[in-house]
Design an enzyme around this catalytic site. Structure first.
Site, PDB file in Angstrom:
ATOM      1  CE  LYS A  17     -20.977  25.779  -0.933  1.00  0.00           C
ATOM      2  NZ  LYS A  17     -22.384  25.684  -0.694  1.00  0.00           N
ATOM      3  CD  GLU A  62     -32.248  10.641   0.281  1.00  0.00           C
ATOM      4  OE1 GLU A  62     -31.752  11.700   0.674  1.00  0.00           O
ATOM      5  OE2 GLU A  62     -33.471  10.522  -0.005  1.00  0.00           O
ATOM      6  CG  ASP A 116     -35.218  29.669  -0.608  1.00  0.00           C
ATOM      7  OD1 ASP A 116     -34.814  29.795  -1.773  1.00  0.00           O
ATOM      8  OD2 ASP A 116     -34.510  29.246   0.328  1.00  0.00           O
ATOM      9  CG  HIS A 158      -3.883  23.346 -24.929  1.00  0.00           C
ATOM     10  ND1 HIS A 158      -4.509  22.201 -24.491  1.00  0.00           N
ATOM     11  CD2 HIS A 158      -2.543  23.109 -24.916  1.00  0.00           C
ATOM     12  CE1 HIS A 158      -3.581  21.287 -24.222  1.00  0.00           C
ATOM     13  NE2 HIS A 158      -2.375  21.819 -24.471  1.00  0.00           N
TER      14      HIS A 158
END
Ligand code: NAI
Length: 479
Positions: free
Chosen positions: A62, A217, A324, A456
């Site tokens: 990042k 890919e 994981d 807004h």
């Protein structure tokens, strides 16, 4: 087994990645005597907490995505705002140093959090030698340095990049994702095997900095796990900067004269290409092979994921596994939530993870983010749905920002109006998706969102309009 009185620790967590360090902190907060063992050494040769996410994954990628995005904005987009940046320069070394600083600040931050919460951090390699015993050895010498006795164990050992036999990593021209975050100059040509999250994010970084990037890919469809319409939109957009070759399977790779020469197969047969660097990003595999022996009876599946129940308990009752190394998407936030759930369970509290609402984000530009079911999944499951979408080109704020690409799509159950999925392709989709997760966690209907007031001008208003569009009531587009 020893009596619990003689045990030294209430909990030992193995692994200090986002699953393990979060589990350790929560255990300690709940009054449990907790140690966290980790063997990570960073590229400066120092012990470092935070696992893959902080050291070579989410955070450094990042940091580089941010730097490269700014460079691209200055290079290509400032002129539309009337700003000229004619003598623009880029310094990869400074970019990398900034990234390293971000990483080291955050990993040191975990050390501080451990101290503040009284989690004892142990550097070394852990192996469970009995259901209540963990042996610690030196990562370098492999010699035993300690033995811990504990009531509960949490395995949070994470995952490692899958290697390809036909393209062995030699850390110079053929590199893995960690290597691709350390490049000291922009390669003229960069090949990436795998157009998943890692391939697309690393490809974005280096292409924004000037590299000619080609992704090879194997799958026929681009991002098959995403909503079909969104994936198609994203593919069309990303194709402008990335050469994405689908249905292409790597056959071989070899390094000659500082170039990587690859052979791959697509529907027209054998193809050749050559790159300055080749990144292998073909998925990750669980780190479950060195943590315990078979005699312990901790079961694994055929892909080496540790088998756990819905509360992350393994087949050995006092041993848990999270992140994981167990089933489910390999995502930091999923691992962290599992860590908290397990800590609460160990402390005797009720907790669960809502596996149906795990947000996914791919940090390209625009970003791709979603939560819940896709339109294709709903239709395949025979669920009757209503879909509302709203394009960013019709958003005042998006126009003011010059970020008009993409859309928000809300899928609601046709009978109950409950929101089943939200899919976003836009600038800041990673931030927008959080409100979708919250709405869905609160079991909102499309009408609930339609009746909510959104400030807004904001990008969030697109969510409001998409919810209105579910019932054909959008104001700023033709329904
Ligand atoms: P991935 O599984 O998402 O993508 C790997 C791709 O490589 C697949 O599309 C696969 O079809 C392709 N592939 C495999 N073998 C191939 C071959 N021989 N030739 C050509 N293509 C081949 O894995 P990736 O991108 O490496 O990421 C690993 C894990 O890390 C994933 O679980 C991902 O979710 C996670 N991650 C998440 C991020 C995020 O949330 N933004 C960022 C980076 C990683």
């Amino acid at each position: 087994m020893s009596s619990s009185k003689s045990l030294e620790w209430d909990v030992v967590v193995i692994g200090a990645g986002p699953a393990g360090y979060v589990a350790a902190i929560r255990c300690a907060q709940l009054g449990l005597k907790t140690a966290c063992v980790d063997e990570w050494i960073n590229h400066q040769g120092d012990a470092s907490l935070g696992g893959t996410c902080l050291n070579v994954g989410c955070i450094p990628s990042k940091a580089l995505l941010e730097s490269s995005h700014l460079y691209q904005l200055a290079n290509a987009d400032f002129s539309a705002h009337g700003i000229s940046a004619s003598s623009l320069k880029m310094n990869v070394a400074t970019m990398q140093a900034r990234k390293d600083q971000v990483v080291s600040d955050l990993t040191l931050g975990i050390q501080t959090l451990f101290k503040a919460n009284k989690v004892v951090s142990i550097h070394g390699r852990a192996k469970i030698t009995a259901v209540d015993t963990i042996e610690i050895s030196s990562r370098e010498t492999r010699k035993k340095i300690d033995e811990l006795k504990t009531r509960k164990i949490i395995i949070a050992t994470g995952s490692s990049p899958v290697r390809l036999q036909q393209a062995p990593i030699e850390n110079n021209c053929i590199i893995d994702s960690a290597g691709a975050l350390e490049l000291t100059e922009v390669p003229k040509t960069l090949g990436i095997i795998g157009a998943g999250a890692i391939g697309l994010e690393l490809g974005s970084v280096w292409s924004r900095l000037g590299s000619q990037v080609t992704l090879i890919e194997a799958m026929q469809n681009f991002l098959p796990m995403a909503d079909k319409k969104l994936a198609a939109l994203a593919q069309r957009s990303l194709k402008k900067s990335l050469d994405i070759r689908l249905n292409a399977r790597l056959v071989s790779a070899s390094v000659k004269n500082k170039k990587v020469h690859i052979v791959y197969e697509d529907k027209s047969g054998e193809q050749k290409a050559a790159f300055d660097k080749l990144v292998i990003a073909v998925g990750r595999k669980p780190n479950s092979d060195r943590v315990f022996g078979e005699e312990l009876g901790i079961e694994k599946d055929e892909r080496s994921f540790i088998l756990v129940n819905e509360h992350c308990r393994t087949s050995v009752p006092n041993i848990y596994a999270i992140g994981d190394v167990v089933r489910g998407p390999m995502l930091a936030h999923k691992g962290s939530e599992e860590g908290i759930m397990v800590a609460e369970h160990i402390a005797g509290n009720f907790a669960e993870v809502n596996y149906d609402l795990i947000p996914s984000i791919i940090y390209t530009h625009p970003e791709i983010a979603w939560v819940g079911k896709s339109e294709n999944e709903c239709r395949a499951a025979g669920i009757k749905i209503r879909v509302g979408s709203f394009p960013f080109v019709a958003s005042g704020r998006a126009r003011a920002m010059n970020e008009t690409e993409g859309l928000v799509k809300i899928i609601a159950d046709a009978k109950t109006d409950r929101v089943l999925g939200v899919h976003i392709f836009s600038a800041q989709a990673s931030e927008l998706i959080a409100q979708a997760v919250l709405m869905m966690e609160m079991q909102a209907t499309a009408e609930d969102i339609a009746l909510t007031m959104f400030a807004h001008p904001t990008l969030s208003e697109t969510m409001h309009e998409a919810a209105l569009a579910v019932h054909g009531r959008a104001i700023h587009i033709k329904n």
